[in-house]
Design a protein around this motif. Structure first.
Motif, PDB file in Angstrom:
ATOM      1  N   LEU A 332      40.551  34.221  34.712  1.00  0.00           N
ATOM      2  CA  LEU A 332      40.454  35.302  35.633  1.00  0.00           C
ATOM      3  C   LEU A 332      41.739  35.413  36.391  1.00  0.00           C
ATOM      4  N   ALA A 333      42.880  36.046  35.715  1.00  0.00           N
ATOM      5  CA  ALA A 333      44.386  36.086  36.385  1.00  0.00           C
ATOM      6  C   ALA A 333      44.131  37.226  37.350  1.00  0.00           C
ATOM      7  N   ASP A 334      44.479  36.557  38.551  1.00  0.00           N
ATOM      8  CA  ASP A 334      44.622  37.670  39.891  1.00  0.00           C
ATOM      9  C   ASP A 334      45.578  38.625  39.782  1.00  0.00           C
ATOM     10  N   THR A 335      46.643  38.586  38.668  1.00  0.00           N
ATOM     11  CA  THR A 335      47.631  39.487  38.549  1.00  0.00           C
ATOM     12  C   THR A 335      47.133  40.755  37.417  1.00  0.00           C
ATOM     13  N   LEU A 336      45.924  40.784  37.075  1.00  0.00           N
ATOM     14  CA  LEU A 336      45.469  41.763  36.375  1.00  0.00           C
ATOM     15  C   LEU A 336      45.171  43.060  37.141  1.00  0.00           C
ATOM     16  N   PRO A 337      45.271  44.253  36.503  1.00  0.00           N
ATOM     17  CA  PRO A 337      45.257  45.587  37.295  1.00  0.00           C
ATOM     18  C   PRO A 337      44.119  45.628  37.970  1.00  0.00           C
ATOM     19  N   SER A 338      43.875  46.243  39.167  1.00  0.00           N
ATOM     20  CA  SER A 338      42.704  46.239  39.887  1.00  0.00           C
ATOM     21  C   SER A 338      42.570  47.438  40.643  1.00  0.00           C
ATOM     22  N   ALA A 342      34.534  50.869  47.705  1.00  0.00           N
ATOM     23  CA  ALA A 342      33.869  50.439  48.819  1.00  0.00           C
ATOM     24  C   ALA A 342      32.890  49.379  48.768  1.00  0.00           C
ATOM     25  N   ARG A 343      32.759  48.328  49.647  1.00  0.00           N
ATOM     26  CA  ARG A 343      31.781  47.366  49.448  1.00  0.00           C
ATOM     27  C   ARG A 343      30.406  47.770  49.683  1.00  0.00           C
ATOM     28  N   SER A 344      30.047  48.789  50.518  1.00  0.00           N
ATOM     29  CA  SER A 344      28.892  49.585  50.576  1.00  0.00           C
ATOM     30  C   SER A 344      28.424  49.977  49.244  1.00  0.00           C
ATOM     31  N   ASP A 345      29.373  50.620  48.391  1.00  0.00           N
ATOM     32  CA  ASP A 345      29.106  51.352  47.308  1.00  0.00           C
ATOM     33  C   ASP A 345      28.688  50.264  46.477  1.00  0.00           C
ATOM     34  N   LEU A 346      29.328  49.214  46.122  1.00  0.00           N
ATOM     35  CA  LEU A 346      28.858  48.136  45.401  1.00  0.00           C
ATOM     36  C   LEU A 346      27.731  47.507  45.567  1.00  0.00           C
ATOM     37  N   GLU A 347      27.128  47.446  47.031  1.00  0.00           N
ATOM     38  CA  GLU A 347      26.149  46.742  47.442  1.00  0.00           C
ATOM     39  C   GLU A 347      24.902  47.661  46.990  1.00  0.00           C
ATOM     40  N   ALA A 393      26.822  44.007  43.976  1.00  0.00           N
ATOM     41  CA  ALA A 393      27.481  42.921  44.569  1.00  0.00           C
ATOM     42  C   ALA A 393      26.965  41.748  43.706  1.00  0.00           C
ATOM     43  N   GLY A 394      25.870  41.602  43.159  1.00  0.00           N
ATOM     44  CA  GLY A 394      25.471  40.413  42.586  1.00  0.00           C
ATOM     45  C   GLY A 394      26.334  39.951  41.251  1.00  0.00           C
ATOM     46  N   ASP A 395      27.159  40.945  40.939  1.00  0.00           N
ATOM     47  CA  ASP A 395      28.176  40.801  39.675  1.00  0.00           C
ATOM     48  C   ASP A 395      29.485  40.219  40.208  1.00  0.00           C
ATOM     49  N   LEU A 396      29.604  40.065  41.614  1.00  0.00           N
ATOM     50  CA  LEU A 396      31.012  39.521  41.908  1.00  0.00           C
ATOM     51  C   LEU A 396      31.131  38.049  41.757  1.00  0.00           C
ATOM     52  N   SER A 397      32.271  37.759  41.016  1.00  0.00           N
ATOM     53  CA  SER A 397      32.557  36.480  40.702  1.00  0.00           C
ATOM     54  C   SER A 397      32.818  35.660  41.788  1.00  0.00           C
ATOM     55  N   PRO A 398      33.002  34.429  41.761  1.00  0.00           N
ATOM     56  CA  PRO A 398      33.409  33.463  42.855  1.00  0.00           C
ATOM     57  C   PRO A 398      34.585  33.693  43.672  1.00  0.00           C
ATOM     58  N   GLU A 399      35.412  34.373  42.824  1.00  0.00           N
ATOM     59  CA  GLU A 399      36.820  34.956  43.334  1.00  0.00           C
ATOM     60  C   GLU A 399      36.569  36.200  44.048  1.00  0.00           C
ATOM     61  N   GLY A 400      35.421  36.764  44.008  1.00  0.00           N
ATOM     62  CA  GLY A 400      35.117  38.078  44.806  1.00  0.00           C
ATOM     63  C   GLY A 400      35.392  39.516  44.116  1.00  0.00           C
ATOM     64  N   VAL A 401      35.297  39.233  42.601  1.00  0.00           N
ATOM     65  CA  VAL A 401      35.898  40.688  41.838  1.00  0.00           C
ATOM     66  C   VAL A 401      34.812  40.618  41.183  1.00  0.00           C
ATOM     67  N   VAL A 402      34.866  41.899  40.250  1.00  0.00           N
ATOM     68  CA  VAL A 402      33.903  42.053  38.901  1.00  0.00           C
ATOM     69  C   VAL A 402      35.222  42.403  37.912  1.00  0.00           C
ATOM     70  N   LYS A 403      35.202  41.862  36.846  1.00  0.00           N
ATOM     71  CA  LYS A 403      36.110  41.883  35.731  1.00  0.00           C
ATOM     72  C   LYS A 403      35.460  42.925  34.877  1.00  0.00           C
ATOM     73  N   LEU A 404      35.957  44.165  34.520  1.00  0.00           N
ATOM     74  CA  LEU A 404      35.635  45.220  33.554  1.00  0.00           C
ATOM     75  C   LEU A 404      36.611  44.920  32.378  1.00  0.00           C
ATOM     76  N   SER A 405      36.050  45.147  31.201  1.00  0.00           N
ATOM     77  CA  SER A 405      36.924  44.822  29.732  1.00  0.00           C
ATOM     78  C   SER A 405      36.409  46.024  28.807  1.00  0.00           C
ATOM     79  N   VAL A 414      37.666  44.697  39.734  1.00  0.00           N
ATOM     80  CA  VAL A 414      37.173  45.689  40.553  1.00  0.00           C
ATOM     81  C   VAL A 414      37.148  44.760  42.076  1.00  0.00           C
ATOM     82  N   ARG A 415      37.747  45.273  42.951  1.00  0.00           N
ATOM     83  CA  ARG A 415      37.845  44.606  44.253  1.00  0.00           C
ATOM     84  C   ARG A 415      37.219  45.247  45.489  1.00  0.00           C
ATOM     85  N   PRO A 416      36.090  44.799  46.016  1.00  0.00           N
ATOM     86  CA  PRO A 416      35.377  45.434  47.280  1.00  0.00           C
ATOM     87  C   PRO A 416      36.146  45.411  48.525  1.00  0.00           C
ATOM     88  N   VAL A 417      36.266  46.593  48.956  1.00  0.00           N
ATOM     89  CA  VAL A 417      36.912  46.662  50.326  1.00  0.00           C
ATOM     90  C   VAL A 417      36.050  47.235  51.637  1.00  0.00           C
TER      91      VAL A 417
END
Length: 417
Positions: A332-338, A342-347, A393-405, A414-417
């Motif tokens: 999971l490369a952190d330099t991928l487009p992101s 909103a964290r509330s939307d993801l939850e 939010a259950g789809d968040l990886s250990p790095e705190g993101v969701v990877k869409l492909s 996808v980064r929650p803020v």
């Protein structure tokens, strides 16, 4: 291939830039004996140029590298009309403020390729609004318009095609070719410009300028055009499935720009290495011979070299490494487009269709649904078959993101803020 004496025309010929030249021998002699000023015009129709303009920018780059003076003409005046050449309908009219805003962005596109300054070989950037917006209409008709034959203008392919299809060509658009011709003469008078370059669709407009220069100033001006480029499968250069391949890093990330070139069709690799990089031709020939899976190494070099010229070597190497980690290691490369949500939307849960649209991986819910039906959609590398799936939010990886492909080559975090 002609045996040109001048470095510039020899490079243009060897690397595949030349489609037509108005007087090959005379232009070659001119380049061989003096510093030549040449221009290409760029209308301000967007906040950035895209990859379709790179062939023109590379011509200006090589012009400067061989000791001549490139002129980047900004179409602040002609953008008020819009070039009708080979278009099916009139362009949307831009406001003066739109044009000024676009020019600011477009000027930045040239910085990586040209050295601007006041020396004899330094590039010059000028804006045709400086003279076109000052024109007195009646005087212009008497001094310039009288040299144009409407019969001849109607015979140009760019006009004829529109009329043959019975599509309207406004008087406003009809004036564009007169203004472009006048630009050539004005640049000759102001900065001694002798050559106009452009795509082959501009041949008629450029020849008009040559003719006007002869009639008004008694000078021989020159034209040189490039082939109109498409990929081997016929796709237009500078366009991808997700939209324009912008040169502005804020409008398209260096990683996405790198990916566009990495996905070059096998048959185009050699041609694109010649046109869009400065790699020596012997190295291009070596890469061009690679077959099978080795052609992918040539594509990576192509992508890295083009990206390095525009965004810098560091950004290009980072994009290359991001791709390697993503595709070869599955990391999971952190330099991928992101994209931020909103964290509330993801939850609460976001529908997979809406999330793919938000991430720019699909233009609509319907398109996202078709991708799912085609088996191209993954969340955290797991296939998605249900178009009603919720991403939470259950789809968040250990790095705190969701990877869409989407397929194997398009990924967004996808980064929650």
């Amino acid at each position: 291939m002609s045996a040109f004496k001048s470095d510039f025309l020899r490079i243009m010929s060897e690397r595949g830039f030349i489609h037509q030249i108005s007087d090959e021998s005379a232009l070659d002699q001119l380049f061989a004996k003096e510093t030549v000023s040449a221009y290409i015009g760029f209308d301000a129709t967007a906040k950035s140029l895209h990859a379709g303009s790179l062939i023109q920018i590379m011509m200006l780059h090589w012009l400067q590298q061989t000791g001549h003076r490139p002129i980047a003409l900004m179409g602040g005046g002609t953008s008020m009309i819009g070039d009708p050449s080979f278009k099916d309908e009139a362009r949307k009219l831009l406001t003066p403020q739109d044009i000024d805003d676009n020019l600011v962005g477009i000027r930045r596109n040239f910085a990586p390729y040209l050295e601007f300054g006041s020396g004899p070989g330094d590039a010059v950037m000028v804006n045709n609004a400086d003279w076109l917006m000052q024109i007195n209409y009646v005087n212009f008709l008497r001094d310039v318009g009288r040299h144009f034959s409407v019969n001849r203008m109607l015979a140009f392919d760019s006009v004829k095609l529109r009329l043959d299809r019975e599509q309207s060509l406004s008087f406003l658009e009809f004036n564009y070719m007169i203004l472009q011709a006048y630009d050539f003469v004005e640049l000759y008078k102001r900065v001694g410009c002798r050559l106009q370059m452009g795509g082959s669709d501009q041949w008629g407009n450029i020849v008009n300028g040559i003719d006007l220069g002869h009639r008004m100033e008694g000078v021989q001006l020159f034209a040189m055009t490039t082939p109109l480029l498409t990929t081997s499968s016929g796709a237009k250069m500078g366009k991808s499935a997700s939209g324009a391949v912008w040169l502005d890093g804020d409008m398209l990330s260096p990683y996405e720009f790198w990916q566009y070139w990495r996905n070059t069709e096998d048959a185009d690799v050699g041609r694109f290495l010649k046109l869009y990089t400065t790699l020596p031709l012997h190295e291009v020939a070596r890469l061009q011979k690679l077959g099978g899976s080795e052609i992918n190494e040539a594509k990576k070099i192509l992508a890295t070299e083009i990206t390095a010229m525009l965004h810098g070597r560091e950004a290009a190497e980072t994009a290359s490494e991001t791709a390697r980690k993503t595709f070869e290691e599955g990391a999971l490369a952190d330099t991928l487009p992101s994209v931020e949500v909103a964290r509330s939307d993801l939850e609460a849960g976001i529908g997979i269709l809406a999330l793919f649209v938000t991430a720019g991986l699909a233009g609509s819910n319907g398109e996202a649904r078709r991708h799912i039906q085609g088996g191209a959609v993954r969340v955290n590398d797991q296939p998605v078959t249900d178009d009603k799936r919720m991403v939470t939010a259950g789809d968040l990886s250990p790095e705190g993101v969701v990877k869409l492909s989407l397929g194997k080559k398009k990924h967004v975090l996808v980064r929650p803020v």
